[in-house]
Motif scaffolding. Structure first.
Motif, PDB file in Angstrom:
ATOM      1  N   LEU A  92     -21.176  -0.702  13.683  1.00 19.70           N
ATOM      2  CA  LEU A  92     -21.759  -0.391  14.999  1.00 19.70           C
ATOM      3  C   LEU A  92     -20.717   0.130  16.011  1.00 19.70           C
ATOM      4  CD1 LEU A  92     -24.654  -3.161  15.017  1.00 19.70           C
ATOM      5  CD2 LEU A  92     -24.847  -0.910  14.299  1.00 19.70           C
ATOM      6  N   ARG A  93     -19.788  -0.602  15.762  1.00 22.21           N
ATOM      7  CA  ARG A  93     -18.728  -0.593  16.847  1.00 22.21           C
ATOM      8  C   ARG A  93     -17.972   0.652  16.607  1.00 22.21           C
ATOM      9  NH1 ARG A  93     -16.560  -3.273  21.024  1.00 22.21           N
ATOM     10  NH2 ARG A  93     -14.524  -3.891  20.119  1.00 22.21           N
ATOM     11  N   HIS A  94     -17.595   1.237  15.469  1.00 18.67           N
ATOM     12  CA  HIS A  94     -16.872   2.409  15.256  1.00 18.67           C
ATOM     13  C   HIS A  94     -17.960   3.806  15.494  1.00 18.67           C
ATOM     14  CE1 HIS A  94     -12.988   1.237  13.846  1.00 18.67           C
ATOM     15  NE2 HIS A  94     -13.547   0.132  13.354  1.00 18.67           N
ATOM     16  N   LYS A  95     -19.346   3.289  15.196  1.00 14.58           N
ATOM     17  CA  LYS A  95     -20.319   4.641  15.137  1.00 14.58           C
ATOM     18  C   LYS A  95     -20.486   4.880  16.658  1.00 14.58           C
ATOM     19  CE  LYS A  95     -24.907   5.767  13.613  1.00 14.58           C
ATOM     20  NZ  LYS A  95     -26.058   5.289  13.049  1.00 14.58           N
ATOM     21  N   THR A  96     -20.091   3.962  17.617  1.00 14.12           N
ATOM     22  CA  THR A  96     -20.325   4.445  19.083  1.00 14.12           C
ATOM     23  C   THR A  96     -19.163   4.880  19.860  1.00 14.12           C
ATOM     24  OG1 THR A  96     -20.076   1.798  19.606  1.00 14.12           O
ATOM     25  CG2 THR A  96     -22.277   2.711  19.381  1.00 14.12           C
ATOM     26  N   ASN A  97     -18.049   4.708  18.968  1.00  9.71           N
ATOM     27  CA  ASN A  97     -16.659   5.161  19.528  1.00  9.71           C
ATOM     28  C   ASN A  97     -16.255   6.515  18.989  1.00  9.71           C
ATOM     29  OD1 ASN A  97     -14.090   5.343  20.238  1.00  9.71           O
ATOM     30  ND2 ASN A  97     -13.210   3.731  19.114  1.00  9.71           N
ATOM     31  N   TRP A 134     -13.788   7.156  11.788  1.00 11.86           N
ATOM     32  CA  TRP A 134     -14.786   7.421  10.917  1.00 11.86           C
ATOM     33  C   TRP A 134     -16.014   7.831  11.602  1.00 11.86           C
ATOM     34  CZ3 TRP A 134     -10.831   3.684  10.338  1.00 11.86           C
ATOM     35  CH2 TRP A 134     -10.334   3.720   9.034  1.00 11.86           C
ATOM     36  N   TYR A 135     -15.874   8.449  12.935  1.00 13.25           N
ATOM     37  CA  TYR A 135     -17.040   8.552  13.734  1.00 13.25           C
ATOM     38  C   TYR A 135     -18.086   9.747  13.189  1.00 13.25           C
ATOM     39  CZ  TYR A 135     -20.002  10.346  17.518  1.00 13.25           C
ATOM     40  OH  TYR A 135     -21.141  10.571  18.071  1.00 13.25           O
ATOM     41  N   PRO A 136     -17.333  10.869  12.375  1.00 13.55           N
ATOM     42  CA  PRO A 136     -18.004  12.088  11.956  1.00 13.55           C
ATOM     43  C   PRO A 136     -18.822  11.570  10.971  1.00 13.55           C
ATOM     44  CG  PRO A 136     -15.817  12.631  12.453  1.00 13.55           C
ATOM     45  CD  PRO A 136     -15.955  11.159  12.690  1.00 13.55           C
ATOM     46  N   TRP A 137     -18.237  10.603   9.775  1.00 14.72           N
ATOM     47  CA  TRP A 137     -19.115  10.224   8.753  1.00 14.72           C
ATOM     48  C   TRP A 137     -20.015   9.187   9.178  1.00 14.72           C
ATOM     49  CZ3 TRP A 137     -17.655   5.034   6.398  1.00 14.72           C
ATOM     50  CH2 TRP A 137     -18.631   4.741   5.331  1.00 14.72           C
ATOM     51  N   LEU A 138     -19.558   8.140   9.991  1.00 12.78           N
ATOM     52  CA  LEU A 138     -20.764   7.356  10.522  1.00 12.78           C
ATOM     53  C   LEU A 138     -21.756   7.817  11.184  1.00 12.78           C
ATOM     54  CD1 LEU A 138     -18.421   4.313  11.599  1.00 12.78           C
ATOM     55  CD2 LEU A 138     -19.585   4.455   9.443  1.00 12.78           C
ATOM     56  N   SER A 139     -21.667   9.009  11.859  1.00 14.12           N
ATOM     57  CA  SER A 139     -22.830   9.734  12.601  1.00 14.12           C
ATOM     58  C   SER A 139     -23.581  10.368  11.805  1.00 14.12           C
ATOM     59  CB  SER A 139     -22.124  10.597  13.698  1.00 14.12           C
ATOM     60  OG  SER A 139     -21.185  10.152  14.593  1.00 14.12           O
ATOM     61  N   ALA A 140     -23.297  10.547  10.569  1.00 16.94           N
ATOM     62  CA  ALA A 140     -24.137  11.166   9.460  1.00 16.94           C
ATOM     63  C   ALA A 140     -24.864  10.183   8.867  1.00 16.94           C
ATOM     64  CB  ALA A 140     -23.128  11.870   8.653  1.00 16.94           C
ATOM     65  N   ILE A 141     -24.673   8.976   9.055  1.00 18.88           N
ATOM     66  CA  ILE A 141     -25.573   7.819   8.262  1.00 18.88           C
ATOM     67  C   ILE A 141     -26.855   8.169   8.765  1.00 18.88           C
ATOM     68  CG2 ILE A 141     -26.003   5.670   8.041  1.00 18.88           C
ATOM     69  CD1 ILE A 141     -22.926   5.068   8.076  1.00 18.88           C
ATOM     70  N   PRO A 142     -27.977   8.302   7.980  1.00 20.61           N
ATOM     71  CA  PRO A 142     -29.259   8.642   8.341  1.00 20.61           C
ATOM     72  C   PRO A 142     -30.187   7.239   8.910  1.00 20.61           C
ATOM     73  CG  PRO A 142     -29.232   8.147   5.988  1.00 20.61           C
ATOM     74  CD  PRO A 142     -27.908   8.067   6.407  1.00 20.61           C
ATOM     75  N   SER A 143     -31.040   7.277   9.389  1.00 23.98           N
ATOM     76  CA  SER A 143     -31.541   6.119  10.416  1.00 23.98           C
ATOM     77  C   SER A 143     -32.539   5.316   9.393  1.00 23.98           C
ATOM     78  CB  SER A 143     -32.539   6.633  11.436  1.00 23.98           C
ATOM     79  OG  SER A 143     -33.423   7.544  11.292  1.00 23.98           O
TER      80      SER A 143
END
Length: 442
Positions: free
Chosen positions: A109-114, A119-128
């Motif tokens: 969660l911390r890296h996904k909002t940073n 790792w942001y491009p990959w974590l942003s691709a994680i589906p909901s």
């Protein structure tokens, strides 16, 4: 594992695979991120744009490399340990409550909002959403009511919800929602890989391998993960750039159009259901919870306490009945402690009589009958229902119902076979002591 000298191998136990459903970042951007960070793919291998499957686009020979990622690209538990908020969280909560999955989820969660995170491009691709039981609606979970799995699933979902309310929400504030945490937790629970560096399991490292872990689960996989060392270095430098890489290798020839599969180490169908919504057609480790009655006799209670049999729940599989369960039932039906450990009567004068055997088996069959009485459909009706369901979660729930019914029938079969075998051993005595009509009835 380290095998002496300079040779280095690693044993990787995959715990699960997160099943992707939708993507929140363009495939092109994700592809650029992968290529820019050293991810290589076989020209005959395609990773689905939704990150759901890996498919052979052409015939692939056994031993060929399908995918590889540098070890520096792995998302690992050390990232969670270094986060000051997570360190603070660990100090506030008992380690038994906040395990590595919770800490890794918070780290995601911390890296996904940073946006500047590597790792942001990959974590942003994680589906909901995913096929994990955590993403089932209450209506989907209700399809499991009346089955042994329902209580365990409900408890699991409550524990994750409690972790959010008690630890995660205060840490992240308004930057993330409970839905974000559930998605991150499902990713960690279903996709993490445990790297074992030695026989000391406390030294194990948990990582998430982008792309590789998107393979489909199978008990008989056509690929395996290997570690390739690029530069000799101490183990604590393994995740530095240019040191090593993880490679997905074909175990056998893979025909064009086939899915690439891995064994993700699920112990049984319940773990597969929880991790990624996978239900195998056959799994000998599937089990049921047998709940037995609490004896009121003080002497019996004392005998049970003497050998540590105070619990009232036992796990039973279609291939084995726990000795502890049989021992518990023997004692509650009149046998003493010493006699109760035997599978059959040792002497003619033993108080483990045929009547004791009969009562034990009858009690086991009664538990199964109680389980069956809660079913609202037959196996045949569930099989007919499956093709009419368009929603994946509901299909998975009904498929699991079919499997659990099969487990009940399998357990019933082994109980009856054991009873028949034990009765046969006592046949000479029955012949001597009972009328022919009673022998036939037995």
């Amino acid at each position: 594992r380290v095998h002496g000298g300079s040779r280095f191998e690693m044993f990787a136990l995959l715990v699960g695979c997160f099943v992707f459903v939708s993507v929140g970042i363009s495939p092109a951007s994700l592809g650029q991120w992968a290529q820019g960070n050293g991810v290589r793919t076989h020209p005959g291998v395609g990773v689905d744009q939704s990150l759901l499957t890996i498919t052979a686009l052409e015939d692939i020979k056994g031993g060929e490399e399908l995918l590889s990622i540098p070890t520096s690209l792995t998302y690992r538990d050390a990232l969670a340990e270094d986060d000051p908020i997570i360190v603070s969280l660990k100090e506030k909560a008992a380690s038994s409550t906040v395990d590595q999955r919770v800490k890794l989820s918070l780290s995601i969660l911390r890296h996904k909002t940073n946006r500047v995170s590597a790792w942001y491009p990959w974590l942003s691709a994680i589906p909901s959403t995913s096929n994990s039981i955590l993403h089932f609606s209450e209506e989907d979970v209700d399809l499991l009511k009346g089955f042994d799995v329902y209580g365990r699933v409900s408890q699991y979902r409550k524990l994750v919800h409690s972790a959010w309310e008690e630890f995660i929400q205060p840490a992240v504030g308004a930057t993330s929602t409970e839905s974000d945490f559930v998605t991150a937790y499902a990713l960690v629970s279903g996709r993490r890989t445990i790297l074992q560096f030695s026989n000391d399991t406390s030294e194990n490292t948990q990582v998430i391998l982008p792309f590789i872990s998107c393979a489909t689960h199978s008990n008989t996989p056509n690929s395996v993960i290997r570690t390739r060392v690029l530069q000799e270095s101490p183990i604590d430098k393994l995740f530095d750039t240019g040191i090593a890489e993880f490679a997905l290798i074909a175990l056998a020839d893979i025909p064009k159009g086939s899915q690439i599969t891995l064994n993700f180490g699920f112990a049984d169908n319940y773990e597969g259901l929880v991790a990624q919504g996978v239900v195998q057609d056959h799994d000998e480790l599937d089990s049921l919870t047998f709940i037995v009655q609490d004896p009121s006799n003080k002497e019996v209670l004392a005998a049970l306490e003497k050998i540590g049999l105070q619990r009232l729940e036992f796990r039973v599989t279609p291939i084995s009945i726990p000795i502890s369960l049989l021992q518990y039932l023997r004692i509650t039906n009149g046998a003493n402690v010493d006699e109760s450990v035997a599978f059959e009567r040792l002497t003619k004068g033993s108080s483990i009589s045929l009547d004791n055997d009969r009562k034990v088996f009858q009690e086991l069959l009664t538990v199964l009958a109680r389980l069956r009485s809660s079913w609202t459909t037959t196996v045949e009706e569930d099989v007919q229902l499956l093709p009419t369901l368009s929603e994946a979660h509901r299909q998975i729930a009904v498929h699991y119902r079919i499997r659990e019914k099969g487990v009940v029938f399998g357990v019933e079969k082994i109980i009856k076979e054991l009873w028949a075998a034990w009765l046969y051993q006592q046949l000479p005595e029955i012949t001597q002591t009972q009328p022919v009509e009673q022998q036939q009835a037995n």
